[in-house]
Design a protein around this motif. Sequence first.
Motif, PDB file in Angstrom:
ATOM      1  N   ALA A  64       0.865  -1.192   0.000  1.00 32.31           N
ATOM      2  CA  ALA A  64       0.000   0.000   0.000  1.00 32.31           C
ATOM      3  C   ALA A  64       0.900   1.240   0.000  1.00 32.31           C
ATOM      4  O   ALA A  64       2.068   1.150   0.385  1.00 32.31           O
ATOM      5  N   PRO A  65       0.392   2.413  -0.444  1.00 30.21           N
ATOM      6  CA  PRO A  65       1.228   3.619  -0.554  1.00 30.21           C
ATOM      7  C   PRO A  65       1.987   3.949   0.716  1.00 30.21           C
ATOM      8  O   PRO A  65       3.193   4.264   0.662  1.00 30.21           O
ATOM      9  N   ASP A  66       1.329   3.874   1.877  1.00 24.94           N
ATOM     10  CA  ASP A  66       2.051   4.255   3.090  1.00 24.94           C
ATOM     11  C   ASP A  66       3.119   3.230   3.443  1.00 24.94           C
ATOM     12  O   ASP A  66       4.152   3.541   4.035  1.00 24.94           O
ATOM     13  N   GLU A  67       2.885   1.969   3.021  1.00 20.77           N
ATOM     14  CA  GLU A  67       3.894   0.939   3.281  1.00 20.77           C
ATOM     15  C   GLU A  67       5.142   1.168   2.439  1.00 20.77           C
ATOM     16  O   GLU A  67       6.255   0.885   2.870  1.00 20.77           O
ATOM     17  N   ILE A  68       4.914   1.690   1.221  1.00 21.34           N
ATOM     18  CA  ILE A  68       6.060   1.956   0.348  1.00 21.34           C
ATOM     19  C   ILE A  68       6.989   2.958   1.027  1.00 21.34           C
ATOM     20  O   ILE A  68       8.206   2.776   1.086  1.00 21.34           O
ATOM     21  N   LEU A  72      11.023   2.187   2.668  1.00 19.40           N
ATOM     22  CA  LEU A  72      12.266   2.860   2.311  1.00 19.40           C
ATOM     23  C   LEU A  72      12.968   3.432   3.543  1.00 19.40           C
ATOM     24  O   LEU A  72      14.014   4.052   3.432  1.00 19.40           O
ATOM     25  N   GLU A  73      12.353   3.245   4.708  1.00 21.16           N
ATOM     26  CA  GLU A  73      13.023   3.633   5.952  1.00 21.16           C
ATOM     27  C   GLU A  73      13.960   2.515   6.375  1.00 21.16           C
ATOM     28  O   GLU A  73      13.752   1.352   6.050  1.00 21.16           O
ATOM     29  N   ARG A  74      14.981   2.887   7.134  1.00 18.95           N
ATOM     30  CA  ARG A  74      15.927   1.893   7.612  1.00 18.95           C
ATOM     31  C   ARG A  74      15.270   0.999   8.674  1.00 18.95           C
ATOM     32  O   ARG A  74      14.479   1.457   9.469  1.00 18.95           O
ATOM     33  N   GLU A  96      17.114  -3.660   5.612  1.00 18.66           N
ATOM     34  CA  GLU A  96      18.187  -2.741   5.274  1.00 18.66           C
ATOM     35  C   GLU A  96      18.354  -2.529   3.777  1.00 18.66           C
ATOM     36  O   GLU A  96      18.921  -1.523   3.367  1.00 18.66           O
ATOM     37  N   ALA A  97      17.877  -3.511   3.007  1.00 21.27           N
ATOM     38  CA  ALA A  97      18.251  -3.519   1.589  1.00 21.27           C
ATOM     39  C   ALA A  97      17.746  -2.293   0.849  1.00 21.27           C
ATOM     40  O   ALA A  97      18.532  -1.570   0.231  1.00 21.27           O
ATOM     41  N   LEU A  98      16.412  -2.032   0.927  1.00 27.33           N
ATOM     42  CA  LEU A  98      15.861  -0.943   0.119  1.00 27.33           C
ATOM     43  C   LEU A  98      16.458   0.417   0.485  1.00 27.33           C
ATOM     44  O   LEU A  98      16.929   1.125  -0.400  1.00 27.33           O
ATOM     45  N   PRO A  99      16.471   0.809   1.757  1.00 30.66           N
ATOM     46  CA  PRO A  99      17.092   2.103   2.055  1.00 30.66           C
ATOM     47  C   PRO A  99      18.554   2.160   1.644  1.00 30.66           C
ATOM     48  O   PRO A  99      19.045   3.200   1.212  1.00 30.66           O
ATOM     49  N   SER A 100      19.289   1.028   1.761  1.00 30.58           N
ATOM     50  CA  SER A 100      20.695   1.027   1.372  1.00 30.58           C
ATOM     51  C   SER A 100      20.835   1.291  -0.113  1.00 30.58           C
ATOM     52  O   SER A 100      21.660   2.099  -0.537  1.00 30.58           O
ATOM     53  N   ALA A 102      18.610   2.657  -2.029  1.00 30.80           N
ATOM     54  CA  ALA A 102      18.091   3.994  -2.328  1.00 30.80           C
ATOM     55  C   ALA A 102      19.116   5.075  -2.010  1.00 30.80           C
ATOM     56  O   ALA A 102      19.092   6.148  -2.608  1.00 30.80           O
ATOM     57  N   SER A 103      20.038   4.775  -1.115  1.00 33.26           N
ATOM     58  CA  SER A 103      21.013   5.803  -0.745  1.00 33.26           C
ATOM     59  C   SER A 103      22.151   5.913  -1.747  1.00 33.26           C
ATOM     60  O   SER A 103      22.923   6.865  -1.690  1.00 33.26           O
ATOM     61  N   VAL A 104      22.281   4.943  -2.633  1.00 32.43           N
ATOM     62  CA  VAL A 104      23.398   5.007  -3.576  1.00 32.43           C
ATOM     63  C   VAL A 104      22.941   4.947  -5.035  1.00 32.43           C
ATOM     64  O   VAL A 104      23.752   4.782  -5.928  1.00 32.43           O
ATOM     65  N   ALA A 105      21.606   5.042  -5.289  1.00 35.63           N
ATOM     66  CA  ALA A 105      21.115   4.959  -6.660  1.00 35.63           C
ATOM     67  C   ALA A 105      19.769   5.673  -6.728  1.00 35.63           C
ATOM     68  O   ALA A 105      19.260   6.171  -5.718  1.00 35.63           O
ATOM     69  N   THR A 106      19.237   5.722  -7.946  1.00 29.24           N
ATOM     70  CA  THR A 106      17.878   6.223  -8.095  1.00 29.24           C
ATOM     71  C   THR A 106      16.947   5.017  -8.039  1.00 29.24           C
ATOM     72  O   THR A 106      17.038   4.131  -8.893  1.00 29.24           O
ATOM     73  N   LEU A 107      16.106   4.980  -7.027  1.00 25.53           N
ATOM     74  CA  LEU A 107      15.263   3.805  -6.820  1.00 25.53           C
ATOM     75  C   LEU A 107      13.806   4.196  -7.003  1.00 25.53           C
ATOM     76  O   LEU A 107      13.335   5.155  -6.405  1.00 25.53           O
ATOM     77  N   THR A 108      13.109   3.464  -7.874  1.00 29.91           N
ATOM     78  CA  THR A 108      11.689   3.710  -8.064  1.00 29.91           C
ATOM     79  C   THR A 108      10.927   2.470  -7.664  1.00 29.91           C
ATOM     80  O   THR A 108      11.238   1.368  -8.150  1.00 29.91           O
ATOM     81  N   ILE A 109       9.972   2.626  -6.774  1.00 30.56           N
ATOM     82  CA  ILE A 109       9.116   1.495  -6.401  1.00 30.56           C
ATOM     83  C   ILE A 109       7.718   1.793  -6.891  1.00 30.56           C
ATOM     84  O   ILE A 109       7.167   2.850  -6.579  1.00 30.56           O
ATOM     85  N   GLU A 110       7.163   0.906  -7.681  1.00 28.58           N
ATOM     86  CA  GLU A 110       5.755   1.021  -8.050  1.00 28.58           C
ATOM     87  C   GLU A 110       5.110  -0.239  -7.528  1.00 28.58           C
ATOM     88  O   GLU A 110       5.639  -1.330  -7.735  1.00 28.58           O
ATOM     89  N   SER A 111       4.003  -0.093  -6.851  1.00 25.51           N
ATOM     90  CA  SER A 111       3.404  -1.285  -6.273  1.00 25.51           C
ATOM     91  C   SER A 111       1.895  -1.144  -6.207  1.00 25.51           C
ATOM     92  O   SER A 111       1.366  -0.038  -6.066  1.00 25.51           O
ATOM     93  N   ARG A 112       1.238  -2.292  -6.328  1.00 25.97           N
ATOM     94  CA  ARG A 112      -0.210  -2.273  -6.249  1.00 25.97           C
ATOM     95  C   ARG A 112      -0.678  -3.517  -5.543  1.00 25.97           C
ATOM     96  O   ARG A 112      -0.313  -4.636  -5.924  1.00 25.97           O
TER      97      ARG A 112
END
Lengths: 582, 370
Positions: A64-68, A72-74, A96-100, A102-112
């Motif tokens: 869900a949007p708020d989960e996305i 992305l939080e640590r 840890e993976a997603l925030p890590s 996201a901190s070194v690249a451009t990360l786009t998450i689309e989810s439904r």
Amino acid sequence: MSIRRLPEHLVNRIAAGEVVERPASALKELVENAIDAGAQRIAIRLAEGGLTGIEVIDDGCGMAPDEIALALERHATSKLPNDMIEMVETLGFRGEALPSIASVATLTIESRVRGADGWARTIDNGVLASEGPAALPPGTRVKVEGLFARVPARRKFLRSARSEYAACVDIVKRLAMARPEIGFTLEHDGRRALAVPPGESRAERVAALTDRALVDNSIAIDYVRGEVSLGGVAGLPTFSRGVADHQFLFVNGRPVKDRLLVGAVRAAYQDLLARDRHPVVALFVELPVAEVDVNVHPAKSEVRFRDSGLIRGMIVGGLRAALNAAGHRSAQPVASGSMGSWTREDISPQPSLGYGAPASGILRDRHLDFSAAPSARAEPAYHPVPEQARFPLGVARGQVAATYIVAEAEDGLVLVDQHAAHERLVLERMRRASAEGRVAAQTLLLPEVVELDEPGCDRLEMRAAELGELGLELERFGPKAVLVRATPALLGAGDVKGLVTDLADELAAYDDAVSLKERLEHVAATMACHGSVRAGRILSVAEMNALLREMEVTPHSGQCNHGRPTWVKLGHGDIEKLFGRR
Amino acid sequence: MKVTIERATLLKSLSHVQSVVERRNTIPILSNVLIEASTDGQFRMMATDLDLQIVDTVAAQVEIAGATTVPAHTLFDIVRKLPEGSQVSLTAAEGKMLVVAGRARFNLATLPRDDFPMIAEGELPTHFELPSETLKQIIDKTRFAISTEETRYYLNGIFLHVTDDAQPALKAAATDGHRLARVTVSRPEGAIGMPDVIVPRKCIAELRKLLDEVDGTVAVSLSASKVRFDLGTAILTSKLIDGTFPDYSRVIPTANDKLLKLDPKSFMQGVDRVSTIASEKTRAVKMSVENDKITLSVTSPENGTAAEEVSGDYSGPSFDIGFNARYLLDILGQIEGDVVEVHLADAASPTLIRENDKAPALYVLMPMRV
């Protein structure tokens, strides 16, 4: 200099150093997330080996949007519903993976989430770039672009796109092998590199990802001991490789790299393969989650077993049992390369030597040429040759070059290397005979002191009882030496120091006294070699049939003592192909 | 150089020196034999492998003195095939040596004699003489126990040393870590203060061959690093093994209380018979010792079992002990008398074997755990 708490973005970049060191490790984290989300199909797209773009699309549960935003939080994860980190069953759990990434690249998450609307969120090197509704089927699409684009220090340490791509493929293969029920596709720069459908069996999946021929040349392993089960496939010894790159171990569906596997596989295939050949194995260990600690390494490629001896015993025992059951099987069918060398001879008169040949200055041994033209040996059949070819290795029909037995089986033509086959039979017979007793040991007049480092001595001391069974009696002699009192009588007055030093190293590397067993085995194999029918000896049909029947009931008779096949089969189909009938 | 010599003399002399020459050499001149003729009718031949050197001197008709080197094995094979009783003429000139006997002619390639390596003997302070029979006995009774294991190089020979006990003695010992053989003879004159030396296996083998042709005594001269045996026409010089022989006296058991006496011939034959069935590598023989009865038995998983009873003289508790049959046969083969004494302790301790307490030779054998 005062101590200060590091800001969030720096903490993430430090964490990224552990978790994301190259595109393959980022890809691993994303695919693991997709698997944990319960996906049935996972599509992966890479651009330039993942250096410029990684995209992972799954049809899992979605967010869900708020989960996305939270994901992305640590240290935010859905995978530890209660705080039981010892009981983790998912691949990831550290949050840890997603925030890590996201901190070194451009990360786009689309989810439904199924039944809700999709949402997209883009983070550019740790800073929120955009957010808004997105249109996509249920599931999640994660896109990583420009990995390390703003971390030049790291970017410099990346290798070429080609080798980064190879690492990515390796990761995908391992994960795909672990989950045969999930379909995987991998596209690299728009080209389909790998595609496996969902719902495959383990054997099919392993074969699809290693070598198609493995299906016909492997044995299924199914071994349960208490709460631990071992499954998977093991290649036949004759289907071996020059490097140990096709050996996979999965623990509770998690691909791991473990030294334990190397040693255990070597021990299991010990007398079936030459030292420089490596079998193909994919082993799946399932055990209660409390028995294994996965929280050892940030990338989780290593695990720790509570009882590693048990796991090792399982692997060796399971492989051994499966190989024993395989009996006389050997790598089949004939390698296509050698099939290609069958050529049709043009029927034309052979240029004869002598008369027509130009007189050269070379001296040549001339044989008197009165021997008869080669012809098959006709032999009175004392026993009626059994017509029904009910035997797996068929009925002997003759001998070629006094070296190979030609037999006719129901489904094809069998060629047997008589020396290799008999050598194996003699060795197996000797081994059965000696399995009962201990190995005879010759005590030494002057016990030999072998100096070693302390851990080496400790390891030897711990296994002294087991080594004693093999005829090597040793005891501790001060902190850094062992005293050898007796050596296996079979080895004669050999180099004791070398043997003990090798053993100490091997106990460290493989946790097994491989070289002592190998040396004993080598003596046995040499004796077997001398005691067996040589190539060049003419056998009667009855002898040939007896050899074939014995091969059928003897385990491991499919390969000689050096791992080469003892027999090959030319199927009816293959023969028909040779004559162009198919 | 121009020499005429009788074939038989030349052949005998060549056979002495040629076995020192190795079949394969990395240094070409080591394949050659040095031939030297002097005007006083002395004809010398010399061969070496850098560790061992032999010089054999015979008489010949020397027309022109000189020296050269030719391939040893080739010359030996030629001389061997020449007709018996023929006179062989050797003429060396301009890098070739011509061998003529009857109507056969051979022209052999030579290498310059100045390149031929010599072992520098140096000072050999200890000098004594031994009857050839004694020397033969020392070698025969110990050489079978010499180790062939190159990693324990200090066991690859016979250890010679003197003791200053009540009866001064010269002792010779050899071991391969599984068994030990020792011969004690009375100390010859001049051997006082002799350094402890290890004579290498190859030297022993050559010496033993030469001893068959020697009666009387052999003069032995040695230092801590070289030894020289003077056997009349032949002189053998060898480097010694530079190592420390283990203190073997502490492995000779002194408190073995179980004494077994038997006839060595029937014991040996029994061991030989039952070991037929043992697997070719281990050859383990079990001895079950009871009152005045010894049962030899072998169990082979492949071949079956064998047992033989040997009568003997024994009183004590019954027990079993295992031995390597080959080791046992080696030792028993050296026993000459009618009785052999076997001193046992238990199934894991060293066993002492000898003819009696006066016999010069004694053997220690480690049992095998079977």
